[in-house]
Design an enzyme around this catalytic site. Sequence first.
Site, mmCIF file in Angstrom:
data_model
loop_
_atom_site.group_PDB
_atom_site.id
_atom_site.type_symbol
_atom_site.label_atom_id
_atom_site.label_comp_id
_atom_site.label_asym_id
_atom_site.label_seq_id
_atom_site.Cartn_x
_atom_site.Cartn_y
_atom_site.Cartn_z
ATOM 1 N N GLU A 1 -8.236 -1.943 9.173
ATOM 2 C CA GLU A 1 -7.457 -2.810 8.888
ATOM 3 C C GLU A 1 -6.262 -3.522 9.630
ATOM 4 O OE1 GLU A 1 -5.203 -1.082 5.746
ATOM 5 O OE2 GLU A 1 -3.870 -2.471 5.532
ATOM 6 N N TRP B 1 4.077 -8.294 -3.065
ATOM 7 C CA TRP B 1 4.223 -7.222 -4.090
ATOM 8 C C TRP B 1 5.459 -6.310 -3.609
ATOM 9 C CZ3 TRP B 1 3.525 -1.677 -2.208
ATOM 10 C CH2 TRP B 1 3.417 -1.440 -0.678
ATOM 11 N N THR C 1 7.946 4.578 0.585
ATOM 12 C CA THR C 1 7.329 3.307 0.355
ATOM 13 C C THR C 1 8.287 2.607 0.519
ATOM 14 O OG1 THR C 1 4.640 3.799 -0.512
ATOM 15 C CG2 THR C 1 5.669 1.859 -0.739
ATOM 16 N N GLU D 1 2.845 -7.580 7.983
ATOM 17 C CA GLU D 1 4.070 -7.537 7.199
ATOM 18 C C GLU D 1 5.227 -7.788 7.204
ATOM 19 O OE1 GLU D 1 1.664 -3.873 4.668
ATOM 20 O OE2 GLU D 1 2.787 -2.895 6.916
#
Length: 235
Positions: free
Chosen positions: A128, A212, A222, A132
């Site tokens: 990955e 999101w 998170t 972000e």
Amino acid sequence: MSRFIHLSSLSCIALMSTYAFGQTSYAGGCNPLNSTCPIDPALGTTLNQTFTAASTQLNPNLWNVTAGGEAIQFGANGAELVISNPGESITAESTFYIQFGQVEVMMQAAAGQGIISTFDLLSDDLDEIDLEIMGGNTSFVESNWYGWGNTSQFNAVYHPLNGPQESLHNYTIVWTKDQLQWIIDGNVARTVPYAEPGQYPQTPSKLKFGIWAGGDSPQPGTVAWAGGKVDWTKG
Ligand SMILES: *[C@@H]1O[C@H](CO)[C@@H](O)[C@H](O)[C@H]1NC(C)=O
Ligand SMILES: *[C@@H]1O[C@H](CO)[C@@H](O)[C@H](O)[C@H]1NC(C)=O
Ligand SMILES: *[C@@H]1O[C@H](CO)[C@@H](O)[C@H](O)[C@H]1NC(C)=O
Ligand SMILES: *[C@@H]1O[C@H](CO)[C@@H](O)[C@H](O)[C@H]1NC(C)=O
Ligand SMILES: *[C@@H]1O[C@H](CO)[C@@H](O)[C@H](O)[C@H]1NC(C)=O
Ligand SMILES: *[C@@H]1O[C@H](CO)[C@@H](O)[C@H](O)[C@H]1NC(C)=O
């Protein structure tokens, strides 16, 4: 109130375009670390997409919108990915793979605490390469990478950038067998050499982008990473 990303153009250059390994989509459940998988379709060319008010959809031959497709709009600034309510998200992933290459997006990130705008490369065995942007952080953007989905590797780095939610910026990822670079508005923000400790991303990857609500996650870690809970009443 709505949170939205603007994408004015997006391009993708496959440097080693003839590679196609025995892999298919992670979403389809075939992880080549553990199975023999069908062959990945390679991009095999240079792609440059410009989104305008006249655009009507993301080309379904190139993009698989796996969440929130009805919430993608087009306007003067390009594609708008709009979410307005708890539980909503939008994810688009390429139908093709690249193994090494350059991807670039002109993007205005979404504003709002807890809202995350993403532009990532992701392989079927969870290599990955990420960009972000936290909606509540108006002065930094984050780069990150993982190999084989090993989240014990802590590779996040924050890069100063003035107002990623205020205007379009050029986010470019240059991925070769030797190194990985994030280039922001023409300035190299980060270089990761192959020799960096950890599993270097080196498997065919799809390009994914979306929005999101990290701040709505049930995981406190998170929520903290996302910059806090989402306040959906604020624009
Ligand atoms: C699009 O994504 C869905 C969900 O992951 C998957 O089932 C489907 O096969 C994908 N379609 C294409 C064309 O890649
Ligand atoms: C592969 O299989 C092993 C054993 O079943 C499992 O522990 C591991 O999580 C799997 N790895 C991936 C990446 O799916
Ligand atoms: C893609 O098209 C846009 C808009 O025409 C242009 O600004 C950009 O330079 C092009 N990028 C590449 C890699 O050709
Ligand atoms: C933005 O990110 C930087 C780097 O992680 C951090 O130091 C700062 O506190 C963050 N600001 C906000 C408002 O979250
Ligand atoms: C995951 O990364 C951690 C930190 O680098 C490392 O100690 C661990 O061995 C890795 N796990 C696997 C399965 O590679
Ligand atoms: C974006 O930045 C990359 C890397 O510096 C550069 O090659 C490209 O021309 C830039 N694209 C636009 C549209 O400015």
